[in-house]
Design a protein around this motif. Structure first.
Motif, short mmCIF file in Angstrom:
data_model
loop_
_atom_site.label_atom_id
_atom_site.label_comp_id
_atom_site.label_asym_id
_atom_site.label_seq_id
_atom_site.Cartn_x
_atom_site.Cartn_y
_atom_site.Cartn_z
N UNK A 162 2.06 5.57 -4.12
CA UNK A 162 1.60 4.68 -5.01
C UNK A 162 2.90 4.29 -4.45
N UNK A 163 1.51 2.56 -3.98
CA UNK A 163 1.80 1.45 -3.68
C UNK A 163 2.67 -0.02 -4.59
N UNK A 164 3.56 0.10 -4.74
CA UNK A 164 3.95 -0.87 -5.61
C UNK A 164 3.52 -2.90 -5.84
N UNK A 165 2.92 -2.78 -4.68
CA UNK A 165 2.80 -4.03 -4.03
C UNK A 165 1.72 -4.43 -4.86
N UNK A 166 0.48 -3.33 -4.84
CA UNK A 166 -0.52 -3.26 -4.94
C UNK A 166 -1.03 -2.69 -6.48
N UNK A 167 -0.30 -1.55 -6.49
CA UNK A 167 -0.63 -0.60 -8.05
C UNK A 167 -1.22 0.52 -7.59
N UNK A 168 -2.05 0.61 -6.33
CA UNK A 168 -3.48 1.76 -5.46
C UNK A 168 -2.61 2.41 -5.00
N UNK A 169 -3.74 4.00 -5.09
CA UNK A 169 -2.82 4.92 -4.18
C UNK A 169 -3.39 5.03 -3.32
N UNK A 170 -2.65 5.24 -2.04
CA UNK A 170 -2.86 5.15 -0.56
C UNK A 170 -3.16 6.68 -0.36
N UNK A 171 -4.13 7.04 0.53
CA UNK A 171 -4.30 8.35 0.91
C UNK A 171 -2.97 9.23 1.39
N UNK A 172 -2.11 8.04 2.37
CA UNK A 172 -0.84 8.90 3.07
C UNK A 172 -0.01 7.69 2.52
N UNK A 173 0.79 7.92 2.60
CA UNK A 173 2.58 6.66 2.48
C UNK A 173 2.61 5.50 3.00
N UNK A 174 1.91 5.74 4.30
CA UNK A 174 2.23 4.38 4.79
C UNK A 174 0.97 3.86 5.32
N UNK A 175 0.07 4.44 4.28
CA UNK A 175 -1.57 3.90 4.26
C UNK A 175 -2.89 4.83 3.92
N UNK A 176 -3.51 4.04 4.59
CA UNK A 176 -4.96 5.12 4.40
C UNK A 176 -5.31 5.28 5.67
N UNK A 177 -4.89 5.40 6.86
CA UNK A 177 -5.24 5.84 8.51
C UNK A 177 -4.98 6.77 8.60
#
Length: 436
Positions: A309-324
Motif C-alpha cells: 500500500x502506497x499512502x500517497x497514491x492509495x494504490x497497491x504496488x507490485x513490491x514495497x519499493x515500487x513496481x520495478x
C-alpha cells in the motif's frame, strides 16, 4: 509488466528457463551421486527426485500440452507425480539415476526451446503472455528452494558457497503504524501470477502496528532465556501440544555454545548472528513469541497492505519499493547469499511507510489460513492451490534468501503446515492500533 513484443517475450522466457536450470545444476552438481540418491530427511525427497520431477512437469505442460508433441518418457509420469507418493516413500521408487535424470531433463529442455519459437502468446489462456512458461520457471525455482532446504538438512562438509549478505545499512527498530482503510489485495494483471493470487479485490483493513523488521536472533534468544519454551501460557493449545511432542527448545539447527548459541548452516557451524532474522521456526513458535511480546502475528491482509500500500497514491504496488523487479540492492533473494541479512541491510527495499525487508531473507508466518480469494478460479489445475485450502495450512509471505525473484512478488502466497521448520521461515509481529 512492461509491454513486450512476442520476440522480446520469447527471449525473456528463454533466459528465465536457463537461469532456473543453471541453479538446478548448481544444487545437484555440488554433491556426488550417493548424496543425490540419499534421503537426507523423511521430510524431503532425494535430490535426484526433484531433478527429474522438474523435467517431468516441463514435459507435461510445455512439450505435450503447449507443444502438442509426443511424450519423451510417458512411463515415468506416475513416479514423479507429487500426489501419488509422499516424500518419505520416494527413495523406494524405481527412480531415474543421476545420469539418466540429467539426460532426461536435457532432452525435455531441448524440445521446449525448439517449440518456443513457434508458440503464439495469444488465443489460449495457458499461453497468453507466456503463462505456461512462467509457471514452469516458477515451479523449477520453487523446487530449487526445496533442494536448498535439503542441502541444509544434509550431514557432511559444506557443499555450497556464497558471499555473506550485506551488513546493516540503516538502523531499523520499533513499529510502524499502517493506517486503516481499504486497499487492493491480490492481482488481476500480473501476467505470471498463479491462481491463488487472483483476483484483485478490495479489503478494508483496520489500522494496525507492524514491526519495522523481522524478529531477530537477539530478540528470540531473549524469549528462550526468559522461559518462553517452558511456559504454556504463551502457546496455543495445539502449539503447546506440538512443542511437547516434538521437544522444541530453540529454533531448528540451534545448539548451545557456552552461554550463547551456535547454529549449523549448510555444513558450517558458527555463532548465531544476533542481528539476523530468526529462521527455521514453526508457526506455533512464532505465535508463542508474539504472545510473549504482547503482540500477535499479522493477518495475511495486514502483511500485504504493509508490503504494497502506497499512502500517497492509495494504490497497491507490485513490491514495497515500487513496481520495478527486485534487484540485489533491494532484497536478499535468489540464493545470492546462504543466510538472511541483518535488519536494515536493504534500506532501498523499504515500503513507503518504513517497513523493511518484507521481500526476501525469510518467509514470514501469518495468522491466516490458506483459502481462496473471493472469485477464485482454479487454473490450470486444482492441485496447484485449491486442494490445500482450509485450516490445516497457514500462509507465509515475502520469500526468503532461497526464493528466486521469478517466484516472489508482493502478491505471492506460500503455505505450509504450522509445524514446519525445515523451510526458511521467520516472522514479524503486529498488534491492533489503540482507538483514538
Amino acid at each position: 509488466m512492461i509491454d513486450e513484443t512476442a520476440e522480446q517475450l520469447r527471449e525473456r522466457v528463454a533466459v528465465e528457463l536457463e537461469r532456473a536450470r543453471a541453479r538446478t545444476a548448481l544444487l545437484t552438481d555440488a554433491v556426488d551421486d550417493d548424496d543425490l540418491i540419499r534421503q537426507h530427511s523423511p521430510l524431503m525427497s532425494p535430490l535426484v527426485w526433484d531433478l527429474a520431477h522438474v523435467g517431468n512437469q516441463e514435459e507435461l505442460w510445455l512439450v505435450r500440452d503447449v507443444g502438442g508433441r509426443d511424450p519423451v518418457r510417458h512411463d515415468i509420469d506416475e513416479l514423479y507425480d507429487a500426489f501419488k507418493h509422499v516424500r518419505a516413500d520416494r527413495p523406494q521408487l524405481p527412480l531415474l539415476g543421476p545420469a539418466e535424470a540429467r539426460g532426461y531433463v536435457a532432452t525435455v529442455r531441448d524440445k521446449v526451446l525448439d517449440l518456443l519459437g513457434g508458440v503464439p502468446f495469444e488465443g489460449r489462456r495457458l499461453t497468453t503472455d507466456g503463462f505456461a512458461f512462467g509457471m514452469i520457471v516458477q515451479h523449477e525455482q520453487q523446487h530449487d528452494e526445496t533442494m536448498l532446504a535439503t542441502h541444509q538438512l544434509r550431514v557432511g562438509p559444506a557443499a555450497l558457497n556464497a558471499p555473506p549478505p550485506p551488513p546493516a545499512g540503516a538502523r531499523v527498530a520499533g513499529e510502524v503504524l499502517v493506517p486503516g482503510g481499504p486497499f487492493t489485495m491480490g492481482t488481476s494483471t500480473e501476467a505470471w501470477a498463479l491462481d491463488n493470487e487472483r483476483p484483485a479485490h478490495v479489503v478494508d483493513v483496520p489500522a494496525f502496528f507492524i514491526d519495522a523488521a523481522c524478529v531477530t536472533n537477539r530478540e528470540y534468544a531473549r524469549f528462550i532465556a526468559e522461559g518462553g519454551y517452558s511456559q504454556p501460557r504463551w502457546w496455543s493449545e495445539d502449539g503447546w501440544r506440538h512443542r511437547m511432542e516434538a521437544d522444541l527448545t530453540a529454533p531448528m539447527h540451534w545448539q548451545r555454545d557456552g552461554d550463547g548459541w551456535a547454529y549449523t548452516r549448510f555444513g558450517r557451524t558458527e555463532p548465531v548472528n544476533p542481528d539476523e532474522p530468526v529462521v527455521h521456526v514453526c508457526c506455533y513458535e512464532a505465535q508463542a513469541y508474539a504472545a510473549w511480546a504482547g503482540k500477535r502475528l499479522p493477518t495475511e491482509a495486514e502483511w500485504e497492505k504493509a508490503a504494497r500500500f502506497d499512502p500517497a497514491t492509495g494504490r497497491s504496488r507490485r513490491y514495497p519499493w515500487g513496481d520495478e523487479s527486485p534487484s540485489a540492492h533491494r532484497a536478499n533473494l535468489g540464493q545470492r547469499h546462504l543466510a538472511p541479512a541483518p535488519a536494515g541491510a536493504y534500506p532501498d527495499g523499504a515500503s513507503p511507510l518504513g517497513v523493511h525487508q518484507l521481500i526476501g531473507d525469510v518467509w514470514e508466518w501469518t495468522s491466516s489460513d490458506f483459502v481462496g480469494y473471493p472469485g477464485f478460479a482454479a487454473f490450470p489445475y486444482r492441485e496447484y492451490s485449491e486442494v490445500f485450502f482450509g485450516p490445516k495450512y497457514k500462509v507465509l509471505r515475502g520469500g526468503s534468501f532461497g526464493t528466486d525473484a521469478a517466484a516472489c512478488r508482493g502478491t505471492f502466497r506460500n503455505w505450509d503446515f504450522p509445524i514446519r521448520r525445515q523451510i526458511f521461515s521467520g516472522f514479524r509481529c503486529a498488534r491492533d492500533a489503540e482507538p483514538v
